[in-house]
Design an enzyme around this catalytic site. Structure first.
Site, mmCIF file in Angstrom:
data_model
loop_
_atom_site.group_PDB
_atom_site.id
_atom_site.type_symbol
_atom_site.label_atom_id
_atom_site.label_comp_id
_atom_site.label_asym_id
_atom_site.label_seq_id
_atom_site.Cartn_x
_atom_site.Cartn_y
_atom_site.Cartn_z
ATOM 1 N N GLY A 137 68.485 48.254 -2.189
ATOM 2 C CA GLY A 137 69.057 49.084 -1.126
ATOM 3 C C GLY A 137 70.473 48.605 -0.812
ATOM 4 N N ALA B 152 71.741 46.471 1.277
ATOM 5 C CA ALA B 152 71.993 45.029 1.412
ATOM 6 C C ALA B 152 72.050 44.355 0.045
ATOM 7 C CB ALA B 152 70.894 44.397 2.273
ATOM 8 N N SER C 26 67.794 52.862 2.847
ATOM 9 C CA SER C 26 69.251 53.119 2.825
ATOM 10 C C SER C 26 69.551 54.558 2.421
ATOM 11 C CB SER C 26 69.940 52.164 1.851
ATOM 12 O OG SER C 26 69.725 50.827 2.221
ATOM 13 N N LEU D 92 67.778 57.105 2.760
ATOM 14 C CA LEU D 92 67.260 58.103 3.712
ATOM 15 C C LEU D 92 68.122 58.211 4.969
ATOM 16 C CD1 LEU D 92 63.436 57.217 3.614
ATOM 17 C CD2 LEU D 92 64.619 59.061 2.411
ATOM 18 N N ALA D 93 69.051 57.259 5.151
ATOM 19 C CA ALA D 93 69.830 57.238 6.400
ATOM 20 C C ALA D 93 70.600 58.534 6.572
ATOM 21 C CB ALA D 93 70.774 56.047 6.405
ATOM 22 N N GLU E 271 76.087 58.650 18.919
ATOM 23 C CA GLU E 271 74.628 58.459 18.944
ATOM 24 C C GLU E 271 74.238 57.737 20.228
ATOM 25 O OE1 GLU E 271 73.263 56.783 15.265
ATOM 26 O OE2 GLU E 271 73.537 58.673 14.207
ATOM 27 N N HIS F 206 61.318 55.237 16.170
ATOM 28 C CA HIS F 206 62.296 56.314 16.338
ATOM 29 C C HIS F 206 61.627 57.400 17.164
ATOM 30 C CE1 HIS F 206 65.286 59.350 15.720
ATOM 31 N NE2 HIS F 206 66.054 58.457 15.141
ATOM 32 N N ARG G 65 66.708 53.973 22.397
ATOM 33 C CA ARG G 65 65.576 54.494 21.624
ATOM 34 C C ARG G 65 64.219 54.158 22.222
ATOM 35 N NH1 ARG G 65 67.307 53.887 15.347
ATOM 36 N NH2 ARG G 65 68.613 55.726 15.477
ATOM 37 N N HIS H 42 60.277 52.849 12.707
ATOM 38 C CA HIS H 42 61.534 53.174 12.048
ATOM 39 C C HIS H 42 62.304 51.947 11.589
ATOM 40 C CE1 HIS H 42 64.964 55.596 11.120
ATOM 41 N NE2 HIS H 42 65.726 55.017 12.021
ATOM 42 N N ARG I 126 67.533 47.579 18.448
ATOM 43 C CA ARG I 126 68.727 47.884 17.655
ATOM 44 C C ARG I 126 69.483 49.071 18.246
ATOM 45 N NH1 ARG I 126 69.256 51.540 12.495
ATOM 46 N NH2 ARG I 126 67.594 52.598 13.606
ATOM 47 N N SER J 5 72.386 49.206 11.748
ATOM 48 C CA SER J 5 71.658 48.528 10.667
ATOM 49 C C SER J 5 72.338 48.696 9.313
ATOM 50 C CB SER J 5 70.218 49.015 10.609
ATOM 51 O OG SER J 5 70.178 50.396 10.782
HETATM 52 C C1 LIG Z 1 64.890 57.842 7.655
HETATM 53 C C2 LIG Z 1 65.812 56.715 8.022
HETATM 54 C C3 LIG Z 1 67.057 57.001 8.561
HETATM 55 C C4 LIG Z 1 67.912 55.954 8.917
HETATM 56 N N1 LIG Z 1 69.163 56.259 9.395
HETATM 57 C C5 LIG Z 1 70.025 55.250 9.660
HETATM 58 C C6 LIG Z 1 71.365 55.527 10.044
HETATM 59 O O1 LIG Z 1 71.782 56.677 10.115
HETATM 60 N N2 LIG Z 1 72.184 54.463 10.302
HETATM 61 C C7 LIG Z 1 71.757 53.166 10.200
HETATM 62 O O2 LIG Z 1 72.553 52.252 10.447
HETATM 63 N N3 LIG Z 1 70.500 52.891 9.818
HETATM 64 C C8 LIG Z 1 69.640 53.892 9.537
HETATM 65 N N4 LIG Z 1 68.372 53.593 9.123
HETATM 66 C C9 LIG Z 1 68.015 52.193 8.890
HETATM 67 C C10 LIG Z 1 68.689 51.725 7.610
HETATM 68 O O3 LIG Z 1 68.644 52.764 6.661
HETATM 69 C C11 LIG Z 1 68.003 50.492 7.035
HETATM 70 O O4 LIG Z 1 67.850 49.507 8.011
HETATM 71 C C12 LIG Z 1 68.841 49.916 5.902
HETATM 72 O O5 LIG Z 1 69.161 50.917 4.962
HETATM 73 C C13 LIG Z 1 68.087 48.797 5.232
HETATM 74 O O6 LIG Z 1 68.750 48.462 4.039
HETATM 75 P P1 LIG Z 1 68.117 47.343 3.122
HETATM 76 O O7 LIG Z 1 68.993 47.245 1.940
HETATM 77 O O8 LIG Z 1 67.877 46.146 3.931
HETATM 78 O O9 LIG Z 1 66.667 47.917 2.724
HETATM 79 P P2 LIG Z 1 66.267 49.199 1.856
HETATM 80 O O10 LIG Z 1 67.374 50.156 1.781
HETATM 81 O O11 LIG Z 1 64.966 49.699 2.366
HETATM 82 O O12 LIG Z 1 66.062 48.592 0.396
HETATM 83 C C14 LIG Z 1 64.995 47.720 0.112
HETATM 84 C C15 LIG Z 1 64.900 47.515 -1.387
HETATM 85 O O13 LIG Z 1 63.977 46.472 -1.669
HETATM 86 C C16 LIG Z 1 63.119 46.878 -2.718
HETATM 87 N N5 LIG Z 1 61.894 46.095 -2.608
HETATM 88 C C17 LIG Z 1 61.019 46.020 -1.570
HETATM 89 N N6 LIG Z 1 60.037 45.135 -1.836
HETATM 90 C C18 LIG Z 1 60.308 44.632 -3.060
HETATM 91 C C19 LIG Z 1 59.672 43.678 -3.892
HETATM 92 N N7 LIG Z 1 58.542 43.052 -3.507
HETATM 93 N N8 LIG Z 1 60.224 43.396 -5.109
HETATM 94 C C20 LIG Z 1 61.352 44.022 -5.523
HETATM 95 N N9 LIG Z 1 62.001 44.941 -4.776
HETATM 96 C C21 LIG Z 1 61.487 45.238 -3.564
HETATM 97 C C22 LIG Z 1 62.951 48.373 -2.476
HETATM 98 O O14 LIG Z 1 62.450 49.036 -3.619
HETATM 99 C C23 LIG Z 1 64.397 48.717 -2.149
HETATM 100 O O15 LIG Z 1 65.143 48.816 -3.354
HETATM 101 C C24 LIG Z 1 67.507 54.617 8.755
HETATM 102 C C25 LIG Z 1 66.250 54.344 8.221
HETATM 103 C C26 LIG Z 1 65.409 55.374 7.851
HETATM 104 C C27 LIG Z 1 64.073 55.039 7.261
#
Ligand SMILES: Cc1cc2nc3c(=O)[nH]c(=O)nc-3n(C[C@H](O)[C@H](O)[C@H](O)COP(=O)(O)OP(=O)(O)OC[C@H]3O[C@@H](n4cnc5c(N)ncnc54)[C@H](O)[C@@H]3O)c2cc1C
Length: 518
Positions: free
Chosen positions: A24, A26, A53, A55-56, A124, A239, A284, A343, A378, A383
């Site tokens: 994602g 990060a 990420s 889906l944001a 927001e 959410h 929220r 959420h 948050r 995020s």
């Molecule tokens: C519907 C929705 C809308 C949102 N809208 C917003 C917004 O508008 N603005 C905002 O700031 N935040 C928003 N958020 C929150 C934000 O999207 C997330 O907090 C952020 O994208 C998290 O990023 P990440 O890289 O930490 O995790 P993620 O994007 O969830 O990525 C996690 C990754 O880890 C991988 N993974 C998981 N477990 C394992 C494993 N055991 N082994 C290998 N790979 C693994 C997954 O496959 C994925 O690739 C939203 C969230 C959702 C669900």
């Protein structure tokens, strides 16, 4: 079925590279910020797929508007965090926001801009200024992930390992020595002294969530099993406005819709939040609880934007229009049925400002980490900001930390081949939802403990569920997203622990089991 890690397990060398787990925002940002230094990026699905990420919708908060400043953004973040933000982390992350937007634009993200090329900004909940930078209207995450995945695939220093799920961190002599992952061809062991967990959130632990179903905290379970400290686990954000429908995940009706003027009504047309301070744009947790209570009283809740003058809903919210159409709802003609859904997780692997955990050789960033930015709640759109900014902080720290030679003697670890959170979901939804209280939390702990100990397909999900429930039991007050009906107010006279280890959690569960039997 479990698999045993032994000398026969296939080993895959990644050289001296650190291993980033998660594809994602990060994980992608960490990998790109490391370039040209070599890294390996492991993701259980194809890069960018099955991520929160992508889906944001709303976008990324950053103080880039002419009437805005990092100080105002910091003040809003601290207010939302309900007294629990780490002010130093907030200061550093928020001040890095504008540079992160520039970096994302350099990586190819097409943010929405006006005719003069200035960033368009949305408003927001609980933000005092318009500061949400967005892309593709309400398809911000999709555009960010598209651009970063393209960039990562074109970066030769990044070794990609897709389709394998990380299952365990191997610890030798008190430090990280490798990662065990499972793929279609069986287990694979990656020797490495540097691991970054960027595995996202915990929505998949509940029956109603907006995260991909596979986001059930496996990275947190891996870190906890390796001995790392987790923190603030009880703070799970609901959410307020997921589309009330069947299936998983529930589709999100972004806060930006309320930002444009949509209001919450019930089946009688009554605007039941009109007298709450901040009304529909209150924090929220306040909005989620108001909707939850109204639904508990037997009402249906809807989001209504039909009255908003000048709002071309389909043009401003093309993705939401499409997902509503999929459920047979036309927001220009009828209000959208909504309900609260899990959420975002404020808690996670406890890290310092470099993203370092309490375990030598383990870093974390994104939603899996707890930096202290969010405190007990948050602020919307902080995020993606945290994931982007902290990915760069982790990369800087990795560059300063040379690889250690690891021997990786074959440990004897039993790991379930399959991970399945479905037994855990009803337990968590009953006990650790919008409103909690002692008896149901204790019942949840009693139900989760055996699932953890039997090491079956539910054990990793049950372990994180149990740690969340234990943290929620310990916090005998209501604060931010953690609301207890038996302790409905802040209690500033008592200090409740914020960190938790797996050993502490299991000891608390055993003590609880003894008490319940006695
Ligand atoms: C519907 C929705 C809308 C949102 N809208 C917003 C917004 O508008 N603005 C905002 O700031 N935040 C928003 N958020 C929150 C934000 O999207 C997330 O907090 C952020 O994208 C998290 O990023 P990440 O890289 O930490 O995790 P993620 O994007 O969830 O990525 C996690 C990754 O880890 C991988 N993974 C998981 N477990 C394992 C494993 N055991 N082994 C290998 N790979 C693994 C997954 O496959 C994925 O690739 C939203 C969230 C959702 C669900």
């Amino acid at each position: 079925m479990t698999t045993k890690l032994a000398t026969m397990t296939k080993r895959q060398s990644i050289g001296d590279r650190p291993l980033i787990i998660g594809g994602g925002l990060a994980g992608l940002m960490t990998a790109l910020s490391m370039a040209p230094e070599p890294v390996a990026l492991l993701s259980k699905a194809a890069l960018g797929v099955e991520t929160s990420s992508a889906l944001a919708q709303g976008g990324i908060a950053a103080a880039v508007g002419p009437d805005d400043s990092p100080d105002l953004h910091i003040a809003d973040t601290l207010a939302a965090g309900d007294g629990f933000c780490d002010p130093i982390a907030v200061d550093r992350i928020i001040r890095s926001g504008p540079a992160a937007i520039e970096a994302l634009a350099r990586y190819g993200v097409n943010f929405d801009r006006d005719a003069q090329g200035r960033l368009k900004l949305g408003l927001e909940a609980a933000h005092s200024r318009k500061r949400i930078v967005h892309a593709g209207g309400d398809a911000s995450g999709r555009e960010i992930v598209r651009a970063l995945v393209e960039k990562v695939r074109a970066t030769p220093s990044i070794m990609l390992i897709e389709g394998l799920a990380a299952k365990r961190i191997i610890v030798e002599d008190g430090a990280v020595a490798g990662v065990l992952a499972n793929g279609p061809d069986g287990p694979v062991l990656f020797p490495t002294s540097r691991v970054v967990i960027a595995t996202g959130g915990v929505g998949g632990l509940y029956q109603h969530g907006t995260n991909p179903a596979g986001s059930f905290g496996q990275g947190l379970a891996i870190a906890a099993r390796a001995g790392a400290k987790l923190a603030d686990l009880e703070f799970v954000q609901f959410h307020p406005t997921a589309l009330d429908s069947t299936g998983f995940p529930l589709k999100l009706i972004s806060e930006a819709v309320r930002g444009e003027g949509a209001v919450l009504i019930d089946e009688t047309g009554r605007r039941f939040m009109a007298n709450v301070p901040g009304a529909e744009l209150a924090p929220r947790d306040v909005v989620a609880r108001a909707i939850w209570h109204h639904q508990q009283d037997g009402h249906h809740v809807y989001l209504d934007s039909r009255h908003v003058e000048g709002l071309d809903f389909a043009a401003r919210f093309p993705a939401i229009t499409a997902l509503c159409a999929g459920a047979g709802v036309d927001p220009t003609r009828e209000p959208i049925p909504v309900r609260p859904a899990v959420h975002y997780h404020m808690g996670g692997i406890k890290v310092d400002l470099d993203g370092k955990s309490s375990l030598e050789g383990l870093w974390a960033c994104g939603e899996a980490a707890c930096t202290g930015l969010h405190g007990a709640n948050r602020l919307a759109s902080n995020s993606l900001l945290e994931a982007a900014v902290c990915g760069t902080f982790v990369a800087e720290s990795l560059k300063r930390t040379p690889a250690r030679r690891v021997d990786l003697r074959a440990a004897d670890v039993a790991v379930p081949v399959r991970s399945d959170p479905s037994l855990v979901r009803p337990i968590m939804s009953r006990a650790a939802g919008v409103l909690r209280e002692r008896a149901s939390l204790e019942a949840a702990a009693a139900a989760l403990y055996p699932l953890v100990m039997d090491n079956g397909a539910a054990s990793d999900a049950a372990l994180i569920g149990l740690m969340i429930v234990t943290a929620a039991l310990r916090r005998e007050e209501s604060r931010g997203a953690h609301a207890r009906s038996d302790f409905p107010r802040h209690d500033d006279t008592r200090l409740f622990a914020r960190d938790i280890t797996l050993a502490e959690c299991l000891a608390a569960s055993r003590a609880l089991a003894r008490d319940l039997v006695a």
